[in-house]
Design an enzyme around this catalytic site. Structure first.
Site, PDB file in Angstrom:
ATOM      1  N   GLU A 148     -13.656 -27.158  29.130  1.00 50.24           N
ATOM      2  CA  GLU A 148     -12.825 -27.143  27.932  1.00 50.24           C
ATOM      3  C   GLU A 148     -11.660 -26.163  28.079  1.00 50.24           C
ATOM      4  OE1 GLU A 148     -13.347 -26.628  23.070  1.00 50.24           O
ATOM      5  OE2 GLU A 148     -15.032 -26.250  24.418  1.00 50.24           O
ATOM      6  N   GLY A 186     -14.361 -23.977  16.296  1.00 53.42           N
ATOM      7  CA  GLY A 186     -15.282 -23.543  15.271  1.00 53.42           C
ATOM      8  C   GLY A 186     -16.498 -22.834  15.832  1.00 53.42           C
ATOM      9  N   THR A 189     -14.775 -20.110  21.896  1.00 53.78           N
ATOM     10  CA  THR A 189     -13.402 -19.755  22.222  1.00 53.78           C
ATOM     11  C   THR A 189     -13.281 -19.652  23.734  1.00 53.78           C
ATOM     12  OG1 THR A 189     -11.574 -18.210  21.808  1.00 53.78           O
ATOM     13  CG2 THR A 189     -13.759 -17.252  22.043  1.00 53.78           C
ATOM     14  N   GLN A 190     -12.104 -20.032  24.260  1.00 51.18           N
ATOM     15  CA  GLN A 190     -11.881 -20.045  25.704  1.00 51.18           C
ATOM     16  C   GLN A 190     -10.612 -19.276  26.067  1.00 51.18           C
ATOM     17  OE1 GLN A 190     -14.580 -22.592  24.463  1.00 51.18           O
ATOM     18  NE2 GLN A 190     -12.504 -23.288  24.063  1.00 51.18           N
TER      19      GLN A 190
END
Length: 479
Positions: A148, A186, A189-190
């Site tokens: 992702e 939601g 986080t990346q």
């Protein structure tokens, strides 16, 4: 006949060529909602990577597919409206060869941690729905956090044109610097960027080859650190201080009230360790709107005490020094856009002041000014703004000096910033390049025929002129 031949050759050779386009569909099954993105690209690829662009998008009604764990068949049915739209957009003759991919992110990762069987049933349901459409279904799967993050990095750099080389003033080719990618959802986080320093943790290193060039990037995905799960954790930390089932929460505007079930709160694996057996079944949250106190509570979420590498971000995760510019998208953009902080390079101090000002506003005043925004989202902007500041500053290491290197991105050149376009770009590497449509004649043959017909036409005209023209001697005799 010569004129007809000349004109016919020119028209046939120079008529517009048909578009040889390919199409692809990617479904982003996030924790809060699902979006369907439709892409197209020319079949003749550039350096083995398709030139992909977004031509349409559709937001699925309802919550993310993980929310249908109690009734998996509904997860598939929820996609029908947007897939019907995709069928209208893509030409019918090309639907059978249009690949469809569904990638589920952190919401489904959490569901798989909770109940792998239910997660499989949800994926099976959405797969059955997608197979019922006249497209080439390629699978529905839960993508990893690293994927992702990396695909998000590909997306923004592709849209910003950083993968293609530009000519310098001396005519030499130079490679553009890439942007780092900051993605906030939601549930996770990346952070992803190219680092000149050695990546000490191999699980945080990925390799890509795009447009004939190789890239080694650092990436990490923090499950449970998306803004929704972070809010749950912040509330859970406050429960031990509850008085008569009431929590005074500084992360909500003063005057705001919300009733929450602790069973629902503790249902997330992200706060399983914070479960309190003596907690009341229901709690009432009362907002007090204090930025400084909210910041203190949010910072409790980040553990910066342990690090087995030369340097870490938080929770013992290796992170090299931040380098270059960054593009922040998804929830980063939506929150900052609400606070009107996306249009220009704004200092960190000004951002803090804007968040502090919003948190201090009474709930009635906020509700009156933004009547069209859903109350759930509107009530959480104080927390979300505070959390973003803490995550970027305390978590990842941004400061007053490099804050200006962050750009908050919603759309770039008509395409949404997110991981799906990067996913599609990477997948086109596996689609064989096809020969482009070409004129019926080669360039040399076309020029040769045009010269031949031109000479022939001149010869015919000259012959006709000579044969019809009477000699001057005959003209005098007649006179």
């Amino acid at each position: 006949m010569g004129a007809v031949a000349l004109i016919t050759t020119a028209v046939v050779q120079n008529k517009p060529l048909p578009k040889n386009m390919k199409y692809g569909i990617v479904l982003d099954a996030g924790s809060s909602h699902t979006s369907v993105y439709i892409y197209e690209w020319p079949a003749e690829k550039e350096n083995d990577t398709g030139v992909v662009q977004q031509i349409d998008a559709c937001k699925v009604d309802g919550n993310g597919i993980s929310s249908y764990a109690h009734d998996p068949p509904v997860a598939g049915l929820s996609l029908q409206k947007c897939m019907d739209k995709a069928r209208e957009v893509i030409p019918e003759q090309q639907q059978r060869e249009t690949p469809v991919y569904l990638g589920a992110t952190a919401g489904m990762r959490l569901l798989r941690l909770n109940n792998a069987t239910l997660a499989d049933e949800v994926l099976s349901s959405v797969g059955s729905t997608l197979r019922s459409y006249p497209f080439e279904f390629q699978g529905a799967r839960i993508i990893t956090g690293q994927e992702e993050g990396a695909y998000g990095w590909i997306t923004i750099n592709y849209l910003l044109g950083n993968f293609l080389e530009n000519s310098g003033w001396l005519g030499r080719l130079k490679q553009s610097a890439t942007f780092g990618a900051l993605d906030l959802g939601g549930a996770s986080t990346q952070i992803t960027f190219v680092s000149k320093k050695e990546i000490e943790s191999q699980e945080n290193s990925l390799h890509f080859r795009l447009y004939g060039k190789s890239y080694d990037v650092y990436t990490h995905s923090y499950l449970c650190y998306g803004k929704d799960q972070a809010l749950r954790r912040q509330i859970a930390y406050t429960i031990p201080d509850a008085n008569n089932s009431t929590i005074l929460d500084p992360c909500f505007n003063s005057g705001y009230r919300r009733n929450t079930s602790t069973k629902d709160l503790y249902s997330s694996p992200c706060i399983a360790q914070q479960r309190i057996s003596t907690a009341p079944s229901n709690i009432e949250i009362k907002g007090t709107g204090n930025y400084q106190l909210c910041k203190q509570k949010v910072e409790m979420i980040f553990n910066k005490t342990q690090c087995t590498y030369s340097q870490c971000s938080f929770n013992g995760i290796f992170q090299p020094n931040l380098e270059g510019e960054f593009g922040a998208f998804s929830a980063y953009y939506f929150v900052m856009d609400f606070l009107k902080l996306t249009n220009e390079k704004i200092s960190l101090e000004r951002v803090k002041e804007a968040v502090k000002t919003h948190c201090s506003r009474p709930w009635e005043e906020v509700l009156k000014e933004f009547p069209k925004i859903k109350e759930k989202y509107l009530s959480e902007y104080c927390f979300s703004g505070t959390y973003i500041l803490s995550l970027l500053e305390n978590g990842f290491g941004f400061n007053s000096e490099n804050w200006k290197d962050i750009s908050f991105l919603g759309k770039i050149k008509g395409s949404d910033a997110g991981w799906t376009l990067g996913y599609m770009l990477n997948l086109t590497n596996m689609i064989p390049a096809e020969l482009p449509y070409s004129p019926p004649l080669s360039h040399g043959s076309y020029i040769g025929l045009m010269v031949f017909f031109s000479i022939l036409l001149v010869f015919i005209i000259l012959t006709c002129w000579l044969s019809l023209r009477k000699p001057k001697c005959l003209q005098k005799g007649i006179i």
